[in-house]
Write a protein that holds these residues in place. Structure first.
Motif, PDB file in Angstrom:
ATOM      1  N   THR A   4       0.836  -1.200   0.000  1.00 16.68           N
ATOM      2  CA  THR A   4       0.000   0.000   0.000  1.00 16.68           C
ATOM      3  C   THR A   4       0.868   1.244   0.000  1.00 16.68           C
ATOM      4  O   THR A   4       0.630   2.195  -0.759  1.00 16.68           O
ATOM      5  N   ARG A   5       1.898   1.233   0.820  1.00 17.55           N
ATOM      6  CA  ARG A   5       2.831   2.358   0.892  1.00 17.55           C
ATOM      7  C   ARG A   5       3.535   2.525  -0.459  1.00 17.55           C
ATOM      8  O   ARG A   5       3.654   3.639  -0.975  1.00 17.55           O
ATOM      9  N   LEU A   6       3.990   1.428  -1.034  1.00 11.34           N
ATOM     10  CA  LEU A   6       4.658   1.475  -2.333  1.00 11.34           C
ATOM     11  C   LEU A   6       3.742   2.064  -3.393  1.00 11.34           C
ATOM     12  O   LEU A   6       4.150   2.933  -4.172  1.00 11.34           O
ATOM     13  N   PHE A   7       2.479   1.625  -3.420  1.00 12.90           N
ATOM     14  CA  PHE A   7       1.552   2.137  -4.427  1.00 12.90           C
ATOM     15  C   PHE A   7       1.294   3.626  -4.233  1.00 12.90           C
ATOM     16  O   PHE A   7       1.350   4.403  -5.197  1.00 12.90           O
ATOM     17  N   ALA A   8       0.997   4.044  -3.008  1.00 15.59           N
ATOM     18  CA  ALA A   8       0.669   5.453  -2.757  1.00 15.59           C
ATOM     19  C   ALA A   8       1.852   6.361  -3.087  1.00 15.59           C
ATOM     20  O   ALA A   8       1.683   7.399  -3.742  1.00 15.59           O
ATOM     21  N   ASP A  30      -5.950   1.152 -12.099  1.00 15.36           N
ATOM     22  CA  ASP A  30      -4.846   0.227 -12.352  1.00 15.36           C
ATOM     23  C   ASP A  30      -5.208  -1.216 -12.026  1.00 15.36           C
ATOM     24  O   ASP A  30      -4.389  -2.113 -12.213  1.00 15.36           O
ATOM     25  N   ARG A  31      -6.415  -1.426 -11.510  1.00 17.49           N
ATOM     26  CA  ARG A  31      -6.900  -2.770 -11.157  1.00 17.49           C
ATOM     27  C   ARG A  31      -5.963  -3.463 -10.166  1.00 17.49           C
ATOM     28  O   ARG A  31      -5.689  -4.652 -10.272  1.00 17.49           O
ATOM     29  N   THR A  32      -5.475  -2.703  -9.198  1.00 13.18           N
ATOM     30  CA  THR A  32      -4.499  -3.250  -8.259  1.00 13.18           C
ATOM     31  C   THR A  32      -5.022  -4.451  -7.491  1.00 13.18           C
ATOM     32  O   THR A  32      -4.243  -5.319  -7.109  1.00 13.18           O
ATOM     33  N   TRP A  35      -3.863  -7.871  -8.929  1.00 11.48           N
ATOM     34  CA  TRP A  35      -2.491  -8.348  -8.963  1.00 11.48           C
ATOM     35  C   TRP A  35      -1.649  -7.973  -7.754  1.00 11.48           C
ATOM     36  O   TRP A  35      -0.442  -8.215  -7.735  1.00 11.48           O
ATOM     37  N   THR A  36      -2.260  -7.379  -6.731  1.00 11.61           N
ATOM     38  CA  THR A  36      -1.510  -7.050  -5.521  1.00 11.61           C
ATOM     39  C   THR A  36      -2.434  -7.099  -4.327  1.00 11.61           C
ATOM     40  O   THR A  36      -3.642  -7.233  -4.471  1.00 11.61           O
ATOM     41  N   ASP A  37      -1.876  -6.959  -3.154  1.00 13.88           N
ATOM     42  CA  ASP A  37      -2.682  -6.963  -1.941  1.00 13.88           C
ATOM     43  C   ASP A  37      -3.078  -5.553  -1.512  1.00 13.88           C
ATOM     44  O   ASP A  37      -3.547  -5.350  -0.399  1.00 13.88           O
ATOM     45  N   VAL A  38      -2.937  -4.564  -2.383  1.00  6.85           N
ATOM     46  CA  VAL A  38      -3.347  -3.191  -2.074  1.00  6.85           C
ATOM     47  C   VAL A  38      -4.871  -3.126  -2.077  1.00  6.85           C
ATOM     48  O   VAL A  38      -5.514  -3.503  -3.054  1.00  6.85           O
TER      49      VAL A  38
END
Length: 178
Positions: A4-8, A30-32, A35-38
């Motif tokens: 989450t931190r990386l995405f933000a 981005d449909r996170t 493909w991620t836990d965000v």
């Protein structure tokens, strides 16, 4: 590594100052979740913590029409350093998330091969449906993907295909026991 931190931080670095809702929309666009836990809802708490840590700062508050005021955040120099650290950690981190089916397999002696076959056939169908959904999403997103973004889809598709192959192997072995 915190996804989450990386995405933000990456959203702020790429797009400039944004309010929390815009970052949340970027996660949805981005449909996170595919493909991620965000989780888009967790972005607000992450922004609050990163503000307290000096990784982002409040650039301004704004109101467009009648909606409530929105806080616009911008990344700081410390935030850019944290973004690099988070990115590098993510590139080095290899995760194989636990699948509850592995635990459940330990507790199946009371099931007949037919019952297990029924359960695994249903699981396989679910994985196949997810693969088909992901391939549709990839096709829809293709015109907007830039740089290495297509690799995200390719990685997820490869993992789902591997999961399908494993289910096929389980079903083949169950056939041998009947």
């Amino acid at each position: 590594m915190n996804s989450t931190r990386l995405f933000a931080l990456s959203a702020l670095a790429r797009r400039g100052p944004l309010h929390g809702y815009a970052i949340r929309q970027a996660a949805q666009l981005d449909r996170t979740e595919l493909w991620t836990d965000v989780k888009p809802g967790s972005l607000y708490n992450a922004l609050k913590r990163m503000t307290e840590e000096g990784l982002v700062r409040v650039a301004r508050t704004e109101r467009d029409g009648n909606p409530p005021e929105r806080t616009v955040f911008e990344i700081t120099a410390a935030g850019r350093a944290e973004l690099v650290a988070q990115r590098d950690a993510a590139l080095a981190d290899v995760r194989l998330l636990p699948d509850p089916v592995d635990l459940a397999l330990q507790f199946t002696p009371d099931l007949s091969p037919d019952e297990l076959t029924t359960a695994f056939t249903a699981r396989r169908r679910t994985v196949a449906d997810r693969l088909a959904q992901f391939e549709r999403e990839r096709e829809t997103a293709a015109p907007d993907l830039v740089g290495l973004e297509p690799l995200i889809f390719e990685h997820c598709v490869a993992r789902l295909r591997a999961e399908l192959a494993w289910h096929d192997d389980v079903l083949d072995r169950l056939k041998e026991t009947t």
